[in-house]
Structures are given as C-alpha cells and as structure tokens.
Motif scaffolding. Structure first.
Motif, mmCIF file in Angstrom:
data_model
loop_
_atom_site.group_PDB
_atom_site.id
_atom_site.type_symbol
_atom_site.label_atom_id
_atom_site.label_comp_id
_atom_site.label_asym_id
_atom_site.label_seq_id
_atom_site.Cartn_x
_atom_site.Cartn_y
_atom_site.Cartn_z
ATOM 1 N N GLN A 125 19.974 -3.432 15.578
ATOM 2 C CA GLN A 125 18.587 -3.429 15.076
ATOM 3 C C GLN A 125 17.952 -2.047 15.261
ATOM 4 O OE1 GLN A 125 19.924 -5.436 17.398
ATOM 5 N NE2 GLN A 125 18.924 -7.434 17.475
ATOM 6 N N THR A 126 17.046 -1.727 14.322
ATOM 7 C CA THR A 126 16.352 -0.437 14.379
ATOM 8 C C THR A 126 14.843 -0.628 14.439
ATOM 9 O OG1 THR A 126 16.406 -0.312 11.964
ATOM 10 C CG2 THR A 126 18.177 0.796 13.153
ATOM 11 N N GLU A 127 14.429 -1.861 14.745
ATOM 12 C CA GLU A 127 13.007 -2.162 14.825
ATOM 13 C C GLU A 127 12.815 -3.412 15.668
ATOM 14 O OE1 GLU A 127 10.923 -2.082 11.033
ATOM 15 O OE2 GLU A 127 9.749 -3.834 11.628
ATOM 16 N N VAL A 128 11.680 -3.494 16.366
ATOM 17 C CA VAL A 128 11.367 -4.701 17.130
ATOM 18 C C VAL A 128 9.867 -4.943 17.076
ATOM 19 C CG1 VAL A 128 11.034 -3.531 19.367
ATOM 20 C CG2 VAL A 128 11.764 -5.927 19.324
ATOM 21 N N SER A 129 9.493 -6.193 17.218
ATOM 22 C CA SER A 129 8.095 -6.543 17.384
ATOM 23 C C SER A 129 8.001 -7.134 18.786
ATOM 24 C CB SER A 129 7.681 -7.571 16.330
ATOM 25 O OG SER A 129 6.345 -7.959 16.543
ATOM 26 N N VAL A 130 7.280 -6.472 19.664
ATOM 27 C CA VAL A 130 7.289 -6.851 21.073
ATOM 28 C C VAL A 130 5.880 -7.219 21.557
ATOM 29 C CG1 VAL A 130 7.114 -4.452 21.910
ATOM 30 C CG2 VAL A 130 8.199 -6.173 23.339
ATOM 31 N N GLU A 131 5.809 -8.294 22.325
ATOM 32 C CA GLU A 131 4.528 -8.720 22.914
ATOM 33 C C GLU A 131 4.294 -7.897 24.179
ATOM 34 O OE1 GLU A 131 2.483 -11.243 21.985
ATOM 35 O OE2 GLU A 131 3.685 -12.387 20.524
ATOM 36 N N LEU A 132 3.156 -7.238 24.245
ATOM 37 C CA LEU A 132 2.819 -6.464 25.441
ATOM 38 C C LEU A 132 1.418 -6.852 25.896
ATOM 39 C CD1 LEU A 132 4.122 -2.913 24.407
ATOM 40 C CD2 LEU A 132 5.151 -4.436 26.110
ATOM 41 N N ALA A 133 1.241 -6.989 27.198
ATOM 42 C CA ALA A 133 -0.063 -7.339 27.753
ATOM 43 C C ALA A 133 -1.039 -6.190 27.528
ATOM 44 C CB ALA A 133 0.080 -7.628 29.247
ATOM 45 N N PRO A 134 -2.329 -6.497 27.462
ATOM 46 C CA PRO A 134 -3.324 -5.430 27.320
ATOM 47 C C PRO A 134 -3.193 -4.411 28.464
ATOM 48 C CG PRO A 134 -4.355 -7.567 26.993
ATOM 49 C CD PRO A 134 -2.955 -7.837 27.472
ATOM 50 N N GLY A 135 -3.428 -3.161 28.135
ATOM 51 C CA GLY A 135 -3.334 -2.106 29.147
ATOM 52 C C GLY A 135 -2.370 -1.018 28.706
ATOM 53 N N GLU A 136 -2.075 -0.109 29.640
ATOM 54 C CA GLU A 136 -1.168 1.005 29.338
ATOM 55 C C GLU A 136 0.279 0.601 29.548
ATOM 56 O OE1 GLU A 136 -1.922 4.670 31.341
ATOM 57 O OE2 GLU A 136 -3.564 5.182 29.987
ATOM 58 N N HIS A 137 1.140 1.081 28.677
ATOM 59 C CA HIS A 137 2.576 0.832 28.817
ATOM 60 C C HIS A 137 3.334 2.110 28.477
ATOM 61 C CE1 HIS A 137 2.094 -3.530 29.179
ATOM 62 N NE2 HIS A 137 1.147 -3.406 28.285
ATOM 63 N N THR A 138 4.450 2.317 29.190
ATOM 64 C CA THR A 138 5.302 3.445 28.839
ATOM 65 C C THR A 138 6.524 2.907 28.103
ATOM 66 O OG1 THR A 138 6.598 3.402 30.896
ATOM 67 C CG2 THR A 138 4.604 4.769 30.871
ATOM 68 N N LEU A 139 6.992 3.704 27.155
ATOM 69 C CA LEU A 139 8.162 3.340 26.351
ATOM 70 C C LEU A 139 9.100 4.533 26.265
ATOM 71 C CD1 LEU A 139 6.284 1.747 23.294
ATOM 72 C CD2 LEU A 139 7.303 0.498 25.216
ATOM 73 N N GLN A 140 10.392 4.247 26.297
ATOM 74 C CA GLN A 140 11.405 5.290 26.068
ATOM 75 C C GLN A 140 12.569 4.665 25.320
ATOM 76 O OE1 GLN A 140 13.643 6.864 29.448
ATOM 77 N NE2 GLN A 140 13.737 8.889 28.503
ATOM 78 N N LEU A 141 13.105 5.375 24.361
ATOM 79 C CA LEU A 141 14.308 4.926 23.664
ATOM 80 C C LEU A 141 15.519 5.613 24.286
ATOM 81 C CD1 LEU A 141 13.128 5.051 19.943
ATOM 82 C CD2 LEU A 141 13.697 2.997 21.284
ATOM 83 N N VAL A 142 16.561 4.827 24.530
ATOM 84 C CA VAL A 142 17.803 5.351 25.098
ATOM 85 C C VAL A 142 18.949 4.796 24.264
ATOM 86 C CG1 VAL A 142 19.319 5.390 27.127
ATOM 87 C CG2 VAL A 142 16.829 5.435 27.434
#
Ligand code: CU
Length: 147
Positions: free
Chosen positions: A107-124
C-alpha cells in the motif's frame, strides 16, 4: 582516556560505515517522503497519508527483489535509530504495534485515526523481511496537529 578513545572510535566508525543497517542495499538517491502532508500541518481525523518513493519500487513484504521495499509509518515515537533499541533498530525487523504500522501489501496510502493533539510521523522503508535498508531510507520526522 580509554573512554575518550572509545567515543572517538565509535564516532569514526559511524562516519566510516553507513553500514549500520540491514543487509539489503538501497540505491543512491533513494528517497521516501510524505506526498500530501507536511510538517506543521493541521488536519482532522481520520488523516489520509500518501507515501512517496523515489529511486526504488514498492513490493509486498516477503518479495525479495533488488531495490524494492514496503512502507512503514512510525507514529509518535523517536526517529529510526533513536527508539528504545537505539542503533539496533537499523538491523532488526521493525516491530508491529500502534507506533509502527506496516504496509506489507505494498500500500502507498492509509487513512489513520489519530486523537486530537500533536503527533509525529516518519516513513521508513523496510525490505522483504521488514528490516531497514542499507543505508536506511527514511523520511524527515514531521509533526502534525489533529483538530
Ligand atoms: Cu514491514
């Protein structure tokens, strides 16, 4: 004195060998990146995240083919190599849990549920066995705010 020497040696080894990673080589210039979101973005959940890859191909987990790999999304954790297992993270399969999402189907795409607030993301990018390439192909860590 020994400690200083060891520190210098460790630093030298770090510079001399980009080899602190798995055994699957990545080509020069390979790059993984977020296509549709950027550092500092404010978004609403669920968040659609598109994965970009340059200089390599996407292949499902288990497919051992040169210059391919599958995407992993690191959520709310330190950059690869700075997590609980430190530099060993470059040499071991990426864990699978809420902080490490695998896209072993290619897959090259996702729809992800995240709680309100700040989040960090990194692709590996991981190889057929979920181990980062050598050198590792990783995106910048971005911080987004979910409303
Ligand atoms: Cu994986």
């Amino acid at each position: 004195m020994y400690k200083i020497f060891a520190t210098v040696l460790a630093g030298f080894m770090l510079l001399a060998s980009p080899a602190l990673a798995g055994e699957t080589a990545s080509p020069d210039g390979a790059e993984v990146y977020f296509i549709n979101i950027a550092d500092g973005d404010t978004v609403s959940s669920p968040v659609t995240i598109q994965f970009g890859l340059r200089g390599m191909g996407v292949a499902p987990a288990g497919t051992e083919k040169d210059h391919t790999g599958h995407h992993h999304l690191f959520i709310d954790r330190p950059p690869l190599g700075e997590g609980p297992d430190g530099m060993d993270e470059f040499e071991w399969p990426i864990p699978a849990d809420d902080n490490h999402r695998h896209f072993g189907g290619g897959q090259t795409e996702v729809s992800v549920e995240l709680a309100p607030g700040e989040h960090t993301l990194q692709l590996v990018l991981g190889d057929w066995s979920h181990i980062p390439h050598n050198p590792a192909v990783v995106s910048d860590v971005i911080t987004i705010t979910v409303e």
